[in-house]
Design a protein around this motif. Sequence first.
Motif, mmCIF file in Angstrom:
data_model
loop_
_atom_site.group_PDB
_atom_site.id
_atom_site.type_symbol
_atom_site.label_atom_id
_atom_site.label_comp_id
_atom_site.label_asym_id
_atom_site.label_seq_id
_atom_site.Cartn_x
_atom_site.Cartn_y
_atom_site.Cartn_z
ATOM 1 N N TYR A 176 0.827 -1.207 0.000
ATOM 2 C CA TYR A 176 0.000 0.000 0.000
ATOM 3 C C TYR A 176 0.862 1.258 0.000
ATOM 4 O O TYR A 176 0.566 2.224 -0.698
ATOM 5 N N ARG A 177 1.967 1.233 0.755
ATOM 6 C CA ARG A 177 2.845 2.404 0.808
ATOM 7 C C ARG A 177 3.432 2.690 -0.578
ATOM 8 O O ARG A 177 3.498 3.847 -1.010
ATOM 9 N N GLY A 178 3.836 1.634 -1.273
ATOM 10 C CA GLY A 178 4.365 1.824 -2.617
ATOM 11 C C GLY A 178 3.324 2.391 -3.561
ATOM 12 O O GLY A 178 3.607 3.297 -4.362
ATOM 13 N N TYR A 179 2.088 1.854 -3.468
ATOM 14 C CA TYR A 179 0.986 2.357 -4.311
ATOM 15 C C TYR A 179 0.697 3.824 -4.005
ATOM 16 O O TYR A 179 0.600 4.665 -4.918
ATOM 17 N N SER A 180 0.564 4.140 -2.717
ATOM 18 C CA SER A 180 0.154 5.495 -2.359
ATOM 19 C C SER A 180 1.227 6.526 -2.696
ATOM 20 O O SER A 180 0.912 7.635 -3.138
ATOM 21 N N LYS A 199 0.304 14.475 -2.900
ATOM 22 C CA LYS A 199 1.504 14.007 -2.209
ATOM 23 C C LYS A 199 1.361 14.299 -0.714
ATOM 24 O O LYS A 199 1.676 13.454 0.139
ATOM 25 N N TYR A 200 0.872 15.501 -0.375
ATOM 26 C CA TYR A 200 0.641 15.824 1.031
ATOM 27 C C TYR A 200 -0.378 14.881 1.656
ATOM 28 O O TYR A 200 -0.182 14.386 2.781
ATOM 29 N N LEU A 201 -1.492 14.615 0.969
ATOM 30 C CA LEU A 201 -2.536 13.773 1.545
ATOM 31 C C LEU A 201 -2.016 12.372 1.847
ATOM 32 O O LEU A 201 -2.349 11.784 2.878
ATOM 33 N N VAL A 202 -1.180 11.838 0.970
ATOM 34 C CA VAL A 202 -0.576 10.524 1.209
ATOM 35 C C VAL A 202 0.350 10.584 2.424
ATOM 36 O O VAL A 202 0.303 9.725 3.315
ATOM 37 N N GLU A 203 1.186 11.596 2.473
ATOM 38 C CA GLU A 203 2.135 11.723 3.581
ATOM 39 C C GLU A 203 1.420 11.952 4.914
ATOM 40 O O GLU A 203 1.874 11.469 5.959
ATOM 41 N N SER A 204 0.307 12.667 4.870
ATOM 42 C CA SER A 204 -0.426 12.941 6.106
ATOM 43 C C SER A 204 -0.975 11.656 6.716
ATOM 44 O O SER A 204 -1.098 11.555 7.948
ATOM 45 N N ILE A 205 -1.309 10.691 5.885
ATOM 46 C CA ILE A 205 -1.785 9.400 6.380
ATOM 47 C C ILE A 205 -0.658 8.682 7.118
ATOM 48 O O ILE A 205 -0.851 8.125 8.205
ATOM 49 N N GLU A 206 0.531 8.699 6.541
ATOM 50 C CA GLU A 206 1.663 8.004 7.160
ATOM 51 C C GLU A 206 2.084 8.645 8.475
ATOM 52 O O GLU A 206 2.591 7.965 9.375
ATOM 53 N N ARG A 207 1.869 9.948 8.616
ATOM 54 C CA ARG A 207 2.278 10.643 9.843
ATOM 55 C C ARG A 207 1.204 10.604 10.937
ATOM 56 O O ARG A 207 1.480 10.958 12.081
ATOM 57 N N PHE A 208 0.002 10.177 10.588
ATOM 58 C CA PHE A 208 -1.076 10.195 11.578
ATOM 59 C C PHE A 208 -0.854 9.101 12.621
ATOM 60 O O PHE A 208 -0.376 8.010 12.292
ATOM 61 N N PRO A 209 -1.186 9.346 13.899
ATOM 62 C CA PRO A 209 -0.979 8.336 14.947
ATOM 63 C C PRO A 209 -1.703 7.023 14.637
ATOM 64 O O PRO A 209 -2.764 7.027 14.006
ATOM 65 N N ASP A 210 -1.139 5.906 15.101
ATOM 66 C CA ASP A 210 -1.821 4.626 14.901
ATOM 67 C C ASP A 210 -3.071 4.580 15.776
ATOM 68 O O ASP A 210 -3.329 5.472 16.587
ATOM 69 N N GLN A 211 -3.866 3.520 15.627
ATOM 70 C CA GLN A 211 -5.173 3.507 16.266
ATOM 71 C C GLN A 211 -5.095 3.525 17.795
ATOM 72 O O GLN A 211 -5.946 4.130 18.456
ATOM 73 N N ASP A 212 -4.078 2.906 18.367
ATOM 74 C CA ASP A 212 -3.939 2.923 19.829
ATOM 75 C C ASP A 212 -3.589 4.320 20.330
ATOM 76 O O ASP A 212 -4.135 4.791 21.340
#
Length: 244
Positions: A176-180, A199-212
């Motif tokens: 998924y990371r490669g696709y995004s 590009k920002y929207l993809v990066e913002s997902i990766e920087r967002f805290p995990d579910q816990d």
Amino acid sequence: MSKTVPFGFEDIAPHEKTERVGAVFRSVARRYDIMNDVMSFGQHRLWKDLFVGRVLPRAGESILDLAGGTGDIAFRMARSGAEVVVSDINPDMLAVGRERAARRGLDHLRWVEANAETLTPFADSAFDAVTIAFGIRNVTDIPAALRAIHRVLKFGGRFYCLEFSQISLPLVADIYRGYSRRVVPGAGALIARDRASYKYLVESIERFPDQDAFSAMIRDAGFGQVRAQPLLGGLVVIHSGWKS
């Protein structure tokens, strides 16, 4: 609040993030829903249906949908007979939502420009439920927004948040990371004529805290019965909490 906040893979001043996120959504507003289809292979529609099913809006309830400019969540909730207020910090997104509502004959929705960090147009204990879908990660001060949401909810009111998260399966996460990182910005350039915003929207997902970590933030804002329902191995999570 820290001196810097994430904007994609950058760390910038809080006021700068607010300005730059605003520019992103001004740029993509008219093609936002088309790009959502491209980015998710149309799956975002199913996720939103499931999300609204969890919210379970009822006739006569007052519900605030945050970062809901284009109306996707509000339109679904309005079918229940609930009184829905759509709020967004970005007037361009709200304009798109109003136009879409008019085409559907949904003239009973309210549209309010407001900052999720303060929600100053709204009184304390005003809503039975507050929702936000794919918007919380774009807020500059997320803890402040969660506290504001808690403030405007009635006692016993419920908060639901649909957001991207971190996939728990390493191989799937790598795919998924490669696709995004490779496909989504290119599609943004082709369809929305805006590579940088996607590009920002993809990066913002990766920087967002995990579910816990995000669940802990919801608890810290005063919510009880905090739960997280991961979808697709954690790619998307439905978070919820109650004001008690």
